[in-house]
Write an enzyme that holds these catalytic residues in place. Structure first.
Site, PDB file in Angstrom:
ATOM      1  N   HIS A  80      89.840 -59.722  20.817  1.00  0.00           N
ATOM      2  CA  HIS A  80      90.101 -60.219  22.177  1.00  0.00           C
ATOM      3  C   HIS A  80      88.976 -61.204  22.485  1.00  0.00           C
ATOM      4  CE1 HIS A  80      93.237 -57.123  23.457  1.00  0.00           C
ATOM      5  NE2 HIS A  80      93.038 -56.964  22.161  1.00  0.00           N
ATOM      6  N   HIS A  94      95.536 -65.559  26.150  1.00  0.00           N
ATOM      7  CA  HIS A  94      94.389 -65.810  25.281  1.00  0.00           C
ATOM      8  C   HIS A  94      94.389 -67.284  24.836  1.00  0.00           C
ATOM      9  CE1 HIS A  94      93.448 -61.415  23.821  1.00  0.00           C
ATOM     10  NE2 HIS A  94      93.269 -61.577  25.111  1.00  0.00           N
TER      11      HIS A  94
HETATM   12  C1  LIG Z   1      95.153 -60.781  32.285  1.00  0.00           C
HETATM   13  C2  LIG Z   1      94.107 -61.040  31.205  1.00  0.00           C
HETATM   14  C3  LIG Z   1      93.681 -59.981  30.419  1.00  0.00           C
HETATM   15  C4  LIG Z   1      92.721 -60.202  29.435  1.00  0.00           C
HETATM   16  N1  LIG Z   1      92.257 -59.133  28.731  1.00  0.00           N
HETATM   17  C5  LIG Z   1      91.198 -59.290  27.901  1.00  0.00           C
HETATM   18  C6  LIG Z   1      90.581 -58.147  27.318  1.00  0.00           C
HETATM   19  O1  LIG Z   1      91.006 -57.010  27.536  1.00  0.00           O
HETATM   20  N2  LIG Z   1      89.499 -58.347  26.527  1.00  0.00           N
HETATM   21  C7  LIG Z   1      89.000 -59.598  26.276  1.00  0.00           C
HETATM   22  O2  LIG Z   1      88.021 -59.723  25.548  1.00  0.00           O
HETATM   23  N3  LIG Z   1      89.572 -60.697  26.821  1.00  0.00           N
HETATM   24  C8  LIG Z   1      90.636 -60.566  27.659  1.00  0.00           C
HETATM   25  N4  LIG Z   1      91.158 -61.666  28.288  1.00  0.00           N
HETATM   26  C9  LIG Z   1      90.600 -63.000  27.983  1.00  0.00           C
HETATM   27  C10 LIG Z   1      89.159 -63.241  28.466  1.00  0.00           C
HETATM   28  O3  LIG Z   1      88.862 -62.578  29.663  1.00  0.00           O
HETATM   29  C11 LIG Z   1      88.939 -64.747  28.611  1.00  0.00           C
HETATM   30  O4  LIG Z   1      89.317 -65.365  27.406  1.00  0.00           O
HETATM   31  C12 LIG Z   1      87.483 -65.107  28.904  1.00  0.00           C
HETATM   32  O5  LIG Z   1      87.089 -64.584  30.140  1.00  0.00           O
HETATM   33  C13 LIG Z   1      87.332 -66.621  28.907  1.00  0.00           C
HETATM   34  O6  LIG Z   1      86.029 -66.964  29.298  1.00  0.00           O
HETATM   35  P1  LIG Z   1      85.671 -68.435  29.761  1.00  0.00           P
HETATM   36  O7  LIG Z   1      84.228 -68.444  30.096  1.00  0.00           O
HETATM   37  O8  LIG Z   1      86.207 -69.372  28.777  1.00  0.00           O
HETATM   38  O9  LIG Z   1      86.548 -68.704  31.088  1.00  0.00           O
HETATM   39  P2  LIG Z   1      86.843 -67.824  32.381  1.00  0.00           P
HETATM   40  O10 LIG Z   1      86.422 -66.415  32.178  1.00  0.00           O
HETATM   41  O11 LIG Z   1      88.253 -68.061  32.739  1.00  0.00           O
HETATM   42  O12 LIG Z   1      85.892 -68.450  33.501  1.00  0.00           O
HETATM   43  C14 LIG Z   1      86.112 -69.729  34.019  1.00  0.00           C
HETATM   44  C15 LIG Z   1      85.605 -69.775  35.457  1.00  0.00           C
HETATM   45  O13 LIG Z   1      85.612 -71.135  35.885  1.00  0.00           O
HETATM   46  C16 LIG Z   1      86.068 -71.208  37.219  1.00  0.00           C
HETATM   47  N5  LIG Z   1      86.610 -72.546  37.443  1.00  0.00           N
HETATM   48  C17 LIG Z   1      87.704 -73.096  36.878  1.00  0.00           C
HETATM   49  N6  LIG Z   1      87.852 -74.359  37.304  1.00  0.00           N
HETATM   50  C18 LIG Z   1      86.834 -74.608  38.163  1.00  0.00           C
HETATM   51  C19 LIG Z   1      86.450 -75.733  38.926  1.00  0.00           C
HETATM   52  N7  LIG Z   1      87.127 -76.893  38.876  1.00  0.00           N
HETATM   53  N8  LIG Z   1      85.365 -75.635  39.727  1.00  0.00           N
HETATM   54  C20 LIG Z   1      84.645 -74.485  39.775  1.00  0.00           C
HETATM   55  N9  LIG Z   1      84.976 -73.385  39.064  1.00  0.00           N
HETATM   56  C21 LIG Z   1      86.041 -73.458  38.261  1.00  0.00           C
HETATM   57  C22 LIG Z   1      87.109 -70.115  37.299  1.00  0.00           C
HETATM   58  O14 LIG Z   1      87.347 -69.731  38.637  1.00  0.00           O
HETATM   59  C23 LIG Z   1      86.473 -69.026  36.450  1.00  0.00           C
HETATM   60  O15 LIG Z   1      85.673 -68.176  37.239  1.00  0.00           O
HETATM   61  C24 LIG Z   1      92.169 -61.504  29.236  1.00  0.00           C
HETATM   62  C25 LIG Z   1      92.631 -62.563  30.015  1.00  0.00           C
HETATM   63  C26 LIG Z   1      93.580 -62.337  30.995  1.00  0.00           C
HETATM   64  C27 LIG Z   1      94.033 -63.488  31.848  1.00  0.00           C
END
Ligand SMILES: Cc1cc2nc3c(=O)[nH]c(=O)nc-3n(C[C@H](O)[C@H](O)[C@H](O)COP(=O)(O)OP(=O)(O)OC[C@H]3O[C@@H](n4cnc5c(N)ncnc54)[C@H](O)[C@@H]3O)c2cc1C
Length: 583
Positions: free
Chosen positions: A558, A515
């Site tokens: 979460h 997280h």
């Molecule tokens: C194992 C695990 C379990 C979790 N369980 C929960 C849960 O049960 N409930 C909950 O609410 N949260 C949970 N989380 C956390 C939650 O899913 C994340 O905090 C959330 O998805 C973050 O969203 P975001 O948009 O910041 O980034 P992300 O969802 O990580 O999306 C970022 C995207 O950017 C892409 N990317 C990165 N760098 C580049 C680049 N240079 N060029 C192109 N694309 C790129 C990645 O491939 C990814 O698809 C969990 C996380 C993990 C790892």
């Protein structure tokens, strides 16, 4: 279903990252047919991947290419252990691999964002967007019999992300055991922890389509429903952003596009007529900024990268949570997928010792800040900046009437094991994420500095002690045979939360809770912010960040529910005009 490649390389908005942050923005901005939007996603579509979409297949994606499998920097406070750090790599981002837990935050935690210089970022301001994101599935009669509860006012039936309970929940048979044990320990039954009050024993819903047990990831929620009807929305799959490309004017730096790589050696610029929006997540967004010359000049020049915009707080003040497991053997063979948790406050954990512990924490805040700064790349932040946010965090945790949960105790039962993962929700330790190579395809160094400060160990130890107490309390006590992890041989029954044997065990077994937040924090400039309250990167004319990296502090929920909501709020601000308006 597949997202198509596109011949055009010029769009109004170019969004990097197809996770919840990026896809909310893509959906909302492309709702105007005259606005063109591109999403650049390093991973593939997993729409048809059975290991992703099937709720019962949770974890079967391990070993596949749908996630980034990072290794942390050596954790110097825990014998230099290196940890697995995961993130989704697919359209849908980390929501394609996450645990699907849908839990928002405690009201006061979001209110605290406003105290960090973010006008309008408080619980009441975010609440409409928590509702807007959600498509709640009312539990069936059988699920209600099995323990599912909710408050109608806390949910919306019509939003994008399906939220509910799966058929696997129906097969569990432990709800009353955990509930009655928690109540016997003094924790009230909390009918719905998604209304901003989280303390107590609660039954959480998941991000899934309850009708057919399909994971409701960000792509299934925000992209695929509009993919065929919006020719103005384009997704570049298997395409990695390497850096933002800039134009310069007198006062601000202006992004003109994003340099990407797709096929081997195929490098191109995708131009942004209006804005570049970075939504690559807490780990990759700060890295992208640094590869683009935005960050700490000393760090960048050491790697041969010219500084376009000095912003030393990029990547600094990472906050993550350590995850630990207590387990008991049991003669029963447990089935199903329970979704039960007990949220506990500092007062629950420390009881009569709370006032003296709180005094100790407040007396040490300056020392905590000095320790944090000494571990960060020089000049990334100041003592005052760190002290201010630690003090806000301490107030949230240690006020005598605080309802803010400081630990999550998650009741799981599977086969002949009663497993209890738990974690300190609000560690004081802070780390950083920075690039360590000039090659944008190399992952950054990830260092949360777990257990940098003793208080973080105390919270975990006190939570473990509470779990032990639960296993000696009826009705749970009559279902547990023996403590398997850690075992009373490893940590004796009399060990208190300050006992070194707890610390030793915790530091040897913890993993990252995955997280990570706050690596591009939304704060005033005076407090070391990277983005302003519209998500705009300070000093740029047209670069925004919309993902978990802007969350300025850790939350007790979460993360995904809050990432969806913050993206909805930023998008709404842009669409309404005003300060959120783009150029
Ligand atoms: C194992 C695990 C379990 C979790 N369980 C929960 C849960 O049960 N409930 C909950 O609410 N949260 C949970 N989380 C956390 C939650 O899913 C994340 O905090 C959330 O998805 C973050 O969203 P975001 O948009 O910041 O980034 P992300 O969802 O990580 O999306 C970022 C995207 O950017 C892409 N990317 C990165 N760098 C580049 C680049 N240079 N060029 C192109 N694309 C790129 C990645 O491939 C990814 O698809 C969990 C996380 C993990 C790892």
């Amino acid at each position: 279903m597949r997202a198509e490649r596109c011949a055009s390389t010029s769009f109004d908005y170019v969004i990097v990252g197809g996770g919840p942050g990026g896809l909310v923005m893509a959906n909302r901005l492309s709702s105007n047919p005259n606005t063109s939007v591109a999403v650049i996603e390093a991973g593939d579509s997993v729409f048809d991947d059975p290991n992703v979409k099937g709720v019962g297949a949770y974890g079967l994606w391990v070993g596949s290419s749908v996630y980034w499998n990072y290794t942390s920097a050596p954790q110097k406070y825990t014998s230099n252990r290196q940890l697995d750090i995961l993130g989704g790599r697919a359209l849908g981002g980390t929501t394609v691999i996450n645990g699907m837990t849908y839990l928002r935050a405690e009201k006061e935690q979001i209110n605290a964002w406003e105290k960090l210089g973010n006008e309008g970022w408080n619980w009441d301001g975010l609440w409409p967007y928590y509702l807007k994101e959600e498509g709640f599935h009312i539990p069936t009669d059988e699920q209600v019999r099995q323990g599912a509860t909710f408050e109608t006012e806390a949910h919306n039936l019509d939003g994008h992300v399906a939220v509910g309970w799966s058929s696997y929940f129906n097969q569990q048979n432990v709800s009353t055991i955990f509930r009655e044990t928690s109540e016997a320990l003094g924790f009230p039954f909390n009918k719905d922890a998604n209304d901003g009050r989280m303390r107590g024993y609660t039954v959480w819903p998941q991000t899934l389509n309850a009708t057919d047990d399909i994971r409701a990831d960000a792509a299934r929620s925000y992209y695929y429903p509009v993919a065929h009807s919006r020719p103005n929305l384009h997704v570049f799959l298997n395409t990695t952003a390497m850096r933002v490309k800039w134009d310069y004017n007198k006062d601000e730096v202006v992004a003109r596009g994003v340099e990407v790589t797709s096929l081997p050696n195929r490098i191109e610029i995708i131009e942004a007529k209006r804005e570049v929006i970075l939504s690559a997540g807490s780990i990759r967004t700060p890295a992208l900024l640094e590869h683009s010359g935005v960050g700490n000049p000393a760090l960048l020049s050491a790697l041969g990268i010219n500084t376009t915009l000095p912003l030393p707080s990029v990547g600094a003040r990472l906050a993550d949570q350590p995850n630990i497991l207590v387990a008991y053997s049991t003669p029963t063979n447990w089935t199903g997928y329970p979704t039960f948790v007990t949220y506990v406050t500092a007062s629950d954990l420390f009881g009569s010792e709370l006032p003296s512990l709180a005094d100790e924490v407040y007396a040490n805040i300056s020392t905590y800040a000095s320790t944090i700064i000494a571990d960060l790349t020089p000049n990334s932040t100041t003592l005052k900046m760190v002290e201010t946010s630690l003090r806000i965090q301490a107030d949230l945790m240690f006020d005598k009437d605080s309802t803010v949960p400081v630990a999550e105790i998650l009741w799981a039962s599977t086969g002949n094991v009663l497993a209890v993962p738990f974690w300190n929700l609000l560690p004081f330790s802070r780390g950083e994420i920075h690039i360590s190579s000039a090659d944008p395809l190399q992952p950054p160094a990830i260092n949360a500095n777990f257990f940098q400060l003793k208080i973080d160990t105390y919270v975990n130890a006190a939570a473990a002690i509470l779990i032990r107490k639960a296993f000696s309390t009826p009705p749970l006590s009559s279902h547990a045979t023996a403590e398997a992890i850690p075992s009373f041989a490893t940590v004796p029954a009399e060990a208190g939360f300050r006992d070194e044997r707890w610390a030793e065990w915790i530091k040897a077994v913890y993993t990252s809770n995955n997280h990570p937040v706050a690596t591009c924090g939304m704060r005033s400039r005076e407090l070391g912010g990277v983005v302003d309250s519209n998500g705009k990167v300070f000093g740029t004319k047209n670069v925004r960040i919309v993902d978990a990296s802007v969350m300025p502090m850790q939350i007790s929920g979460h993360l995904s529910a809050t990432v969806y909501a913050l993206a909805e709020k930023i998008a709404d601000g842009m669409l309404r005009g005003g300060n959120g308006t783009t150029i």
